[in-house]
Design a protein around this motif. Sequence first.
Motif, PDB file in Angstrom:
ATOM      1  N   ASN A  32       0.840  -1.200   0.000  1.00 45.34           N
ATOM      2  CA  ASN A  32       0.000   0.000   0.000  1.00 45.34           C
ATOM      3  C   ASN A  32       0.872   1.245   0.000  1.00 45.34           C
ATOM      4  O   ASN A  32       1.666   1.463   0.897  1.00 45.34           O
ATOM      5  CB  ASN A  32      -0.930   0.018   1.212  1.00 45.34           C
ATOM      6  N   ALA A  33       0.753   2.047  -1.050  1.00 49.35           N
ATOM      7  CA  ALA A  33       1.484   3.309  -1.145  1.00 49.35           C
ATOM      8  C   ALA A  33       0.650   4.420  -0.520  1.00 49.35           C
ATOM      9  O   ALA A  33       1.177   5.326   0.081  1.00 49.35           O
ATOM     10  CB  ALA A  33       1.781   3.628  -2.599  1.00 49.35           C
ATOM     11  N   GLU A  34      -0.633   4.313  -0.704  1.00 50.96           N
ATOM     12  CA  GLU A  34      -1.558   5.289  -0.131  1.00 50.96           C
ATOM     13  C   GLU A  34      -2.486   4.526   0.797  1.00 50.96           C
ATOM     14  O   GLU A  34      -3.011   3.483   0.444  1.00 50.96           O
ATOM     15  CB  GLU A  34      -2.363   5.948  -1.256  1.00 50.96           C
ATOM     16  N   PRO A  35      -2.695   5.032   2.021  1.00 51.57           N
ATOM     17  CA  PRO A  35      -3.547   4.288   2.952  1.00 51.57           C
ATOM     18  C   PRO A  35      -4.980   4.166   2.444  1.00 51.57           C
ATOM     19  O   PRO A  35      -5.512   5.101   1.850  1.00 51.57           O
ATOM     20  CB  PRO A  35      -3.513   5.125   4.231  1.00 51.57           C
ATOM     21  N   VAL A  36      -5.549   3.002   2.645  1.00 46.92           N
ATOM     22  CA  VAL A  36      -6.964   2.816   2.325  1.00 46.92           C
ATOM     23  C   VAL A  36      -7.772   3.316   3.517  1.00 46.92           C
ATOM     24  O   VAL A  36      -7.394   3.101   4.662  1.00 46.92           O
ATOM     25  CB  VAL A  36      -7.295   1.342   2.007  1.00 46.92           C
ATOM     26  N   THR A  37      -8.845   4.020   3.233  1.00 45.21           N
ATOM     27  CA  THR A  37      -9.698   4.546   4.291  1.00 45.21           C
ATOM     28  C   THR A  37     -11.150   4.355   3.907  1.00 45.21           C
ATOM     29  O   THR A  37     -11.478   4.241   2.718  1.00 45.21           O
ATOM     30  CB  THR A  37      -9.449   6.048   4.542  1.00 45.21           C
ATOM     31  N   LEU A  38     -12.001   4.334   4.885  1.00 41.69           N
ATOM     32  CA  LEU A  38     -13.430   4.198   4.628  1.00 41.69           C
ATOM     33  C   LEU A  38     -13.945   5.417   3.873  1.00 41.69           C
ATOM     34  O   LEU A  38     -14.712   5.287   2.922  1.00 41.69           O
ATOM     35  CB  LEU A  38     -14.175   4.014   5.949  1.00 41.69           C
ATOM     36  N   ARG A  70     -15.437  -2.779   4.014  1.00 43.13           N
ATOM     37  CA  ARG A  70     -15.148  -2.202   5.335  1.00 43.13           C
ATOM     38  C   ARG A  70     -14.201  -3.123   6.105  1.00 43.13           C
ATOM     39  O   ARG A  70     -13.259  -2.679   6.753  1.00 43.13           O
ATOM     40  CB  ARG A  70     -16.451  -2.003   6.109  1.00 43.13           C
ATOM     41  N   PHE A  71     -14.435  -4.422   6.006  1.00 43.19           N
ATOM     42  CA  PHE A  71     -13.599  -5.407   6.690  1.00 43.19           C
ATOM     43  C   PHE A  71     -12.173  -5.402   6.138  1.00 43.19           C
ATOM     44  O   PHE A  71     -11.208  -5.543   6.884  1.00 43.19           O
ATOM     45  CB  PHE A  71     -14.244  -6.784   6.553  1.00 43.19           C
ATOM     46  N   ARG A  72     -12.028  -5.213   4.840  1.00 41.91           N
ATOM     47  CA  ARG A  72     -10.693  -5.118   4.232  1.00 41.91           C
ATOM     48  C   ARG A  72      -9.943  -3.901   4.763  1.00 41.91           C
ATOM     49  O   ARG A  72      -8.728  -3.957   4.992  1.00 41.91           O
ATOM     50  CB  ARG A  72     -10.805  -5.040   2.703  1.00 41.91           C
ATOM     51  N   ILE A  73     -10.665  -2.806   4.965  1.00 43.91           N
ATOM     52  CA  ILE A  73     -10.042  -1.599   5.519  1.00 43.91           C
ATOM     53  C   ILE A  73      -9.632  -1.843   6.963  1.00 43.91           C
ATOM     54  O   ILE A  73      -8.542  -1.443   7.391  1.00 43.91           O
ATOM     55  CB  ILE A  73     -10.981  -0.384   5.374  1.00 43.91           C
ATOM     56  N   MET A  74     -10.472  -2.533   7.731  1.00 50.08           N
ATOM     57  CA  MET A  74     -10.106  -2.884   9.109  1.00 50.08           C
ATOM     58  C   MET A  74      -8.848  -3.747   9.129  1.00 50.08           C
ATOM     59  O   MET A  74      -7.979  -3.566   9.979  1.00 50.08           O
ATOM     60  CB  MET A  74     -11.245  -3.631   9.793  1.00 50.08           C
ATOM     61  N   ALA A  75      -8.745  -4.677   8.180  1.00 49.14           N
ATOM     62  CA  ALA A  75      -7.562  -5.544   8.100  1.00 49.14           C
ATOM     63  C   ALA A  75      -6.308  -4.706   7.849  1.00 49.14           C
ATOM     64  O   ALA A  75      -5.241  -4.983   8.405  1.00 49.14           O
ATOM     65  CB  ALA A  75      -7.742  -6.594   7.005  1.00 49.14           C
ATOM     66  N   TYR A  76      -6.436  -3.682   7.006  1.00 46.42           N
ATOM     67  CA  TYR A  76      -5.301  -2.788   6.756  1.00 46.42           C
ATOM     68  C   TYR A  76      -4.868  -2.110   8.053  1.00 46.42           C
ATOM     69  O   TYR A  76      -3.687  -2.096   8.407  1.00 46.42           O
ATOM     70  CB  TYR A  76      -5.673  -1.743   5.696  1.00 46.42           C
ATOM     71  N   HIS A  82       1.207  -3.406  14.100  1.00 47.84           N
ATOM     72  CA  HIS A  82       2.528  -4.000  14.281  1.00 47.84           C
ATOM     73  C   HIS A  82       3.654  -3.025  13.942  1.00 47.84           C
ATOM     74  O   HIS A  82       4.817  -3.396  13.966  1.00 47.84           O
ATOM     75  CB  HIS A  82       2.639  -5.268  13.421  1.00 47.84           C
ATOM     76  N   PHE A  83       3.322  -1.783  13.641  1.00 40.78           N
ATOM     77  CA  PHE A  83       4.302  -0.754  13.324  1.00 40.78           C
ATOM     78  C   PHE A  83       4.569   0.081  14.577  1.00 40.78           C
ATOM     79  O   PHE A  83       3.738   0.112  15.487  1.00 40.78           O
ATOM     80  CB  PHE A  83       3.771   0.176  12.227  1.00 40.78           C
ATOM     81  N   LEU A  93      -9.555   1.911  14.306  1.00 41.53           N
ATOM     82  CA  LEU A  93     -10.266   0.672  14.607  1.00 41.53           C
ATOM     83  C   LEU A  93     -11.352   0.894  15.660  1.00 41.53           C
ATOM     84  O   LEU A  93     -12.446   0.352  15.563  1.00 41.53           O
ATOM     85  CB  LEU A  93      -9.282  -0.413  15.057  1.00 41.53           C
ATOM     86  N   LYS A  94     -11.058   1.723  16.657  1.00 39.93           N
ATOM     87  CA  LYS A  94     -12.081   2.020  17.668  1.00 39.93           C
ATOM     88  C   LYS A  94     -13.255   2.754  17.043  1.00 39.93           C
ATOM     89  O   LYS A  94     -14.405   2.495  17.388  1.00 39.93           O
ATOM     90  CB  LYS A  94     -11.488   2.845  18.809  1.00 39.93           C
TER      91      LYS A  94
END
Length: 134
Positions: A32-38, A70-76, A82-83, A93-94
């Motif tokens: 991912n070069a650009e963050p995925v967002t809802l 939406r679930f794919r974005i949560m997975a991202y 872990h960073f 996530l909250k």
Amino acid sequence: MAKTKHRFNNCESLNRLIDEYFERSKNDTGKNAEPVTLTGLAIFLGFTSKEVFDQYEQIVKYKESLMRARFRIMAYYESRLHFPSPSGAIFALKSMGWDEKVKDTRSGAKPQSLTVKVIETGPKPASAEKEVAL
């Protein structure tokens, strides 16, 4: 429901657009070069507000596709935990419904208590410095 000029007419075109959104966010290495967002997804699909997106997520024929996106974005965001400095991912996530509290799913379960008994061992602690022998 409010009118919106979304870019899809059926589930197949919606799924193609969702896949295209996630593909566009990747660079040449597949990362991912650009963050995925809802919000980014909603804008890409042609929605004008989060409320309208949420309403479409309740329409039976679009529900599964939008919930999976939406679930794919949560997975991202989950992978971002872990960073170093994952506070932004935690916040995201909250806001998507995650909760850090453990929920008891047992029906009718009463809160359990833990009794701690302190057992003194060894010499009694000195109450003053002059009682300490070196």
